[in-house]
Design a protein around this motif. Structure first.
Motif, short mmCIF file in Angstrom:
data_model
loop_
_atom_site.label_atom_id
_atom_site.label_comp_id
_atom_site.label_asym_id
_atom_site.label_seq_id
_atom_site.Cartn_x
_atom_site.Cartn_y
_atom_site.Cartn_z
N GLU A 45 16.61 2.56 8.56
CA GLU A 45 18.04 2.62 8.35
C GLU A 45 18.65 1.22 8.23
N PHE A 46 19.74 1.17 7.52
CA PHE A 46 20.48 -0.07 7.32
C PHE A 46 21.18 -0.48 8.61
N VAL A 47 21.10 -1.76 8.93
CA VAL A 47 21.77 -2.29 10.12
C VAL A 47 22.91 -3.22 9.73
N ALA A 48 22.61 -4.22 8.90
CA ALA A 48 23.63 -5.21 8.55
C ALA A 48 23.20 -5.98 7.32
N VAL A 49 24.17 -6.55 6.64
CA VAL A 49 23.90 -7.42 5.50
C VAL A 49 24.92 -8.55 5.53
N ILE A 50 24.47 -9.72 5.05
CA ILE A 50 25.36 -10.87 4.96
C ILE A 50 25.22 -11.47 3.58
#
Length: 126
Positions: A45-50
C-alpha cells in the motif's frame, strides 16, 4: 538508480521511528520519491510521496497526520518520520523512485515507480 533503506526495527506502540533511503546512480533531484509498505498477507500500500524539490507531499489515509516524508537532495536521501506508531503499522517498508520532467506530479500508484529498494522491516508491538 539504486535505493537502500535504513534498518527498521522493533518498537512499541506510541513510539517514533525514522527511516531513510539512500539513492545512488542517478540525479536524485529528478525523481519523485515514494514510500510503500506491505503487511503480512496484504497488498502493498501507498504510504507517502514527495516531489522532486521536496515542496509538495501526499500521504495515505492511514498515516496522514502521523508520518512525515522529507528529502535532502544534497545528500541523495529521502526520509520517513513515523510518529505515534501502531501495531497495524507493522510491515516491510519500501522506498521507490520515479523519474519526472516536472515537479508537479506526485505519483501514488506502485506501478508508476521505476526503482525500488529491498525493503526494511518495521514491527510495532502493542
Amino acid at each position: 538508480v539504486q535505493l537502500v533503506e535504513s534498518r527498521g526495527g522493533l518498537v512499541q506502540a506510541g513510539d517514533s521511528l525514522r527511516l531513510s533511503c539512500a539513492a545512488s546512480g542517478g540525479i536524485f533531484s529528478e525523481y519523485a520519491m515514494g514510500w510503500f509498505r506491505q503487511a503480512p498477507g496484504k497488498e502493498r500500500e501507498f504510504v507517502a510521496v514527495i516531489s522532486r524539490s521536496g515542496g509538495a507531499s501526499h500521504y495515505g489515509g492511514s498515516v496522514e497526520g502521523r508520518f512525515t516524508v522529507s528529502r535532502d537532495n544534497a545528500e541523495n536521501t529521502v526520509y520517513l518520520d513515523m510518529n505515534s506508531l501502531r501495531p497495524e503499522d507493522t510491515a516491510v517498508y519500501y522506498c521507490a523512485a520515479h523519474w519526472l520532467s516536472s515537479d508537479e506530479f506526485l505519483p501514488r500508484y506502485q506501478s508508476t515507480y521505476d526503482y525500488w529498494g529491498p525493503g526494511t522491516q518495521v514491527t510495532v508491538s502493542s
